[in-house]
Design an enzyme around this catalytic site. Structure first.
Site, PDB file in Angstrom:
ATOM      1  NE  ARG A   1      -3.428   2.340   2.805  1.00 26.90           N
ATOM      2  CZ  ARG A   1      -3.204   3.204   3.805  1.00 26.90           C
ATOM      3  NH1 ARG A   1      -2.301   2.946   4.732  1.00 26.90           N
ATOM      4  NH2 ARG A   1      -3.892   4.323   3.886  1.00 26.90           N
TER       5      ARG A   1
ATOM      6  CG  HIS B   1      -0.718   9.021   3.588  1.00 27.79           C
ATOM      7  ND1 HIS B   1      -0.862   7.679   3.880  1.00 27.79           N
ATOM      8  CD2 HIS B   1      -0.247   9.586   4.724  1.00 27.79           C
ATOM      9  CE1 HIS B   1      -0.486   7.452   5.127  1.00 27.79           C
ATOM     10  NE2 HIS B   1      -0.111   8.600   5.669  1.00 27.79           N
TER      11      HIS B   1
ATOM     12  CD  GLU C   1      -4.049   7.655   9.903  1.00 27.37           C
ATOM     13  OE1 GLU C   1      -3.450   8.698  10.205  1.00 27.37           O
ATOM     14  OE2 GLU C   1      -3.687   6.534  10.296  1.00 27.37           O
TER      15      GLU C   1
ATOM     16  CG  ASN D   1      -4.925   3.483   8.871  1.00 27.03           C
ATOM     17  OD1 ASN D   1      -5.150   2.511   8.138  1.00 27.03           O
ATOM     18  ND2 ASN D   1      -4.326   4.572   8.434  1.00 27.03           N
TER      19      ASN D   1
ATOM     20  CE1 TYR E   1       0.263   2.931  13.655  1.00 26.33           C
ATOM     21  CE2 TYR E   1      -1.734   3.897  12.754  1.00 26.33           C
ATOM     22  CZ  TYR E   1      -0.456   3.403  12.573  1.00 26.33           C
ATOM     23  OH  TYR E   1       0.094   3.351  11.323  1.00 26.33           O
TER      24      TYR E   1
ATOM     25  CD  GLU F   1      -1.313   4.046   8.125  1.00 28.41           C
ATOM     26  OE1 GLU F   1      -1.024   4.472   9.270  1.00 28.41           O
ATOM     27  OE2 GLU F   1      -1.447   4.784   7.141  1.00 28.41           O
TER      28      GLU F   1
HETATM   29  O1  IFM Z   1       3.082   7.593  10.008  1.00 22.69           O
HETATM   30  C1  IFM Z   1       1.720   7.654  10.208  1.00 22.69           C
HETATM   31  C2  IFM Z   1       0.982   7.471   8.918  1.00 22.69           C
HETATM   32  O2  IFM Z   1       1.377   8.391   7.952  1.00 22.69           O
HETATM   33  C3  IFM Z   1      -0.503   7.617   9.132  1.00 22.69           C
HETATM   34  N1  IFM Z   1      -0.954   6.774  10.192  1.00 22.69           N
HETATM   35  C4  IFM Z   1      -0.231   6.789  11.422  1.00 22.69           C
HETATM   36  C5  IFM Z   1       1.252   6.605  11.165  1.00 22.69           C
HETATM   37  C6  IFM Z   1       2.023   6.629  12.493  1.00 22.69           C
HETATM   38  O3  IFM Z   1       1.841   7.857  13.112  1.00 22.69           O
END
Ligand code: IFM
Length: 477
Positions: free
Chosen positions: A92, A136, A181, A309, A311, A382
Site C-alpha cells: 500500500r 496521504h 485518515e 487504521n 494504533y 495500518e
Molecule cells: O506515520 C503515520 C501514517 O502516515 C498515518 N498513520 C499513522 C502513522 C504513524 O503515526
C-alpha cells in the site's frame, strides 16, 4: 526498548498457539509518498503543504524535512525486491498529488505518473498487488493558498486529480483508497495545527473534515466512471474511546470524543448523516452551514471496502477545573467544542510515541465497524508501533515491535472468528520513514533505514512477518 541481547525474535512464534488466516488473506505493508519518496523537487514535482510546513522553523522536530526521506524515488527497484523477499502479497503506497499534478490543477505531469507506472509494474512483476491511496496528506500548496480543505473547491480539485490518476493507473491497480485518515488532515492540520498546514481554527477543522469527505465521495464517483472494475474504499483511523470511570460525566466525555474521532467520519461515509449529538456538541463551533443539500449523498456513495487504521485507545475523563491537558492535546486543541476533556493514561506499556499498547482495542474497533456500520469487507490498512531501535552487529532485533504485531494479529484473528469480514492486514510501516511532526526521530519500520547511507536492514519483525505470510498465520514450527 528493544533488547539486543535477546535471542532471535523469530522464535517468539514457537511458544504461541498456531492461528491460520482465511485463504487469500491479503498480507501487506504500507508507506506514504511524502514519508519515503524524497526527490521533493525532481521530475516536475512542486511543493505540498508538508514541504512548506517542514521547511518552516519550529514545526518539525530538529528541522527534518521530506526532501530526501528514504530516497525511495531513486530506489524503487531494490525496495520492491525487498518487499518480494518478505513475500508481501500487497503493498500500500500513496501517490503524491503535487508530483502527478503540479500545483493541484491542470494537466497531469507525465514524468510523475511514470514513476508510479514503474512502481506498479515492478510490483506486478514480483506478484505483489498494488494498493493505491490517493491522498496521504500532501495537498499541493497552491490549493492551500486558495483556502485548503476548509474551502469547498478543494473537493472538486481532488476529484479532477483522481481522474488523472485513474486514467493513468486504473488498468493495473485493483485496490484504491481515496483518503488516508481524514481525521488527521482535518483536526491536526486545521485544528491543533501540529500537522500541515498548521492552522488552528475549530470551525475550519470541521469544514475541512466535511470537504475531505466530499472530495472522497466525488473521487469515488470519478474512479467508478474511469474504472468501473476498481475496488474502492477509504481509510479512517479509529480509536475505541473508553470512559475513565462509570461516572456519567466521564461517560459523556467518552461520547463526545468518540463523536469527533470516529463518528464524525463513519456516520457520513457509511450512513449518509452526521450524528445529532456530535452536531449539538459542535454548536458553539459551527452551524454546519457549509453542508449543502446533496453533500451527504455524495459522501456516502457506495464503497467496495473500508480501511481501518488502528494504533491505540483513548481513555478520557470529564473536565476538572484548572487541570492541565496532557501535553499532546494542549491548546490549540484538535477536539473543537470538547477542548477540556481529559485524556487519561492508565500506566500500561506504551510505544515510543507514548501510545498505549492495546491489542483488544483492535477487536473492538473491527467489530464495531462491522456490527454497527457495514457488511463491507474490512482491511486493516495500518497497524504498527514506533520503538527505539539499535543496530548491533548489523542486526536490529526489535522484539517489542514484533510482539506488538503478534498481539495485534491475534486480535485481528479474533475479530475474524467473531464474524468480521476482515480480508487483509497492512503493517505500518514497510520501512522507517519521516514521521511527520516527529521527523526521523520515530521509527515504525519493519525495515531499518540508515538515513545517512540509505542502507536498509530488515529487522527481526520483518523476518518474522515473512514467516507469518509464508504460513498464512501464526503457527508453531
Ligand atoms: O506515520 C503515520 C501514517 O502516515 C498515518 N498513520 C499513522 C502513522 C504513524 O503515526
Amino acid at each position: 526498548m528493544s533488547n539486543p541481547a535477546s535471542p532471535p525474535a523469530v522464535d517468539v512464534l514457537d511458544e504461541r498457539s498456531p492461528l491460520t488466516f482465511p485463504p487469500g488473506f491479503l498480507w501487506g505493508a504500507a508507506t506514504a509518498a511524502y514519508q519515503i519518496e524524497g526527490a521533493a523537487a525532481e521530475g516536475g514535482r512542486t511543493p505540498s503543504i508538508w514541504d512548506t510546513f517542514s521547511h518552516t522553523p519550529g514545526r518539525v522536530v530538529a528541522g527534518h524535512t521530506g526532501d530526501v526521506a528514504c530516497d525511495h524515488y531513486h530506489r524503487l527497484g531494490p525496495d520492491v525486491a525487498l518487499m518480494a523477499e518478505l513475500g508481501l502479497k500487497s503493498y500500500r503506497f500513496s501517490v503524491s498529488w503535487p508530483r502527478v499534478q503540479p500545483g493541484g490543477s491542470g494537466p497531469a505531469n507525465a514524468e510523475g505518473l511514470d514513476f508510479y507506472r514503474r512502481l506498479v509494474d515492478e510490483l506486478l512483476a514480483h506478484g505483489i498487488e498494488p494498493w493505491l491511496t490517493l491522498y496521504h496528506w500532501d495537498l499541493p500548496q497552491p490549493l492551500e493558498d486558495a483556502g485548503g480543505w476548509p474551502a469547498r473547491d478543494t473537493a472538486a480539485r481532488f476529484a479532477d486529480y483522481t481522474t488523472l490518476v485513474a486514467d493513468a493507473l486504473g488498468d493495473r491497480v485493483r485496490y484504491w483508497t481515496t483518503l488516508n485518515e481524514p481525521w488527521c488532515s482535518a483536526f491536526l492540520g486545521y485544528g491543533s495545527g501540529v500537522h500541515a498546514p498548521g492552522r488552528s481554527d475549530g470551525a475550519d477543522a470541521v469544514r475541512a473534515g466535511h470537504h475531505l469527505m466530499l472530495g472522497h465521495g466525488l473521487g469515488v464517483q470519478a474512479l467508478r466512471a474511469a474504472r468501473p472494475t476498481a475496488e474502492v474504499g477509504v481509510t479512517v483511523n479509529l480509536y475505541p474511546v473508553t470512559p475513565a470511570s462509570e461516572a456519567p460525566a466521564d461517560v459523556d466525555a467518552a461520547r463526545r470524543i468518540d463523536g469527533l474521532a470516529n463518528r464524525f467520519f463513519l456516520d457520513p461515509l457509511l450512513r449518509g448523516s452526521y450524528p445529532a449529538d456530535l452536531m449539538a456538541d459542535l454548536a458553539e463551533v459551527t452551524d454546519f452551514g457549509h453542508v449543502r443539500d446533496g453533500d451527504l449523498a455524495v459522501i456516502s456513495t457506495p464503497l467496495d471496502l473500508v480501511g481501518v487504521n488502528y494504533y491505540s485507545r483513548h481513555v478520557v475523563a470529564a473536565p476538572v477545573e484548572g487541570a492541565e491537558p496532557e501535553a499532546y492535546w494542549r491548546a490549540p486543541s484538535c477536539w473543537p467544542g470538547s477542548e477540556d476533556v481529559r485524556f487519561v493514561t492508565r500506566g500500561v506499556p506504551v510505544t515510543d510515541m507514548d501510545w498505549e499498547i492495546d491489542a483488544p482495542g483492535l477487536v473492538e474497533t473491527l467489530r464495531r465497524v462491522h456490527e454497527e456500520y457495514t457488511d463491507l469487507p474490512l482491511y486493516v490498512t495500518e497497524n504498527g508501533s514506533a520503538f527505539v531501535d539499535a543496530v548491533v552487529d548489523g542486526r536490529v532485533d526489535d522484539v517489542d515491535r514484533l510482539a506488538y504485531f503478534d498481539a495485534h494479529l491475534r486480535a485481528a484473528h479474533e475479530a475474524i472468528e467473531a464474524g468480521v469480514p476482515l480480508r487483509g492486514y497492512f503493517a505500518w510501516s514497510l520501512m522507517d520513514n519521516f514521521e511527520w511532526a516527529w521527523g526521523y526521530t520515530k521509527r515504525f519500520g519493519m525495515i531499518y533505514v540508515d538515513y545517512d547511507s540509505q542502507v536498509r536492514i530488515p529487522k527481526s519483525s520483518a523476518r518474522w512477518y515473512a514467516e507469518v505470510i509464508r504460513r498464512n498465520g501464526l503457527a508453531a514450527q
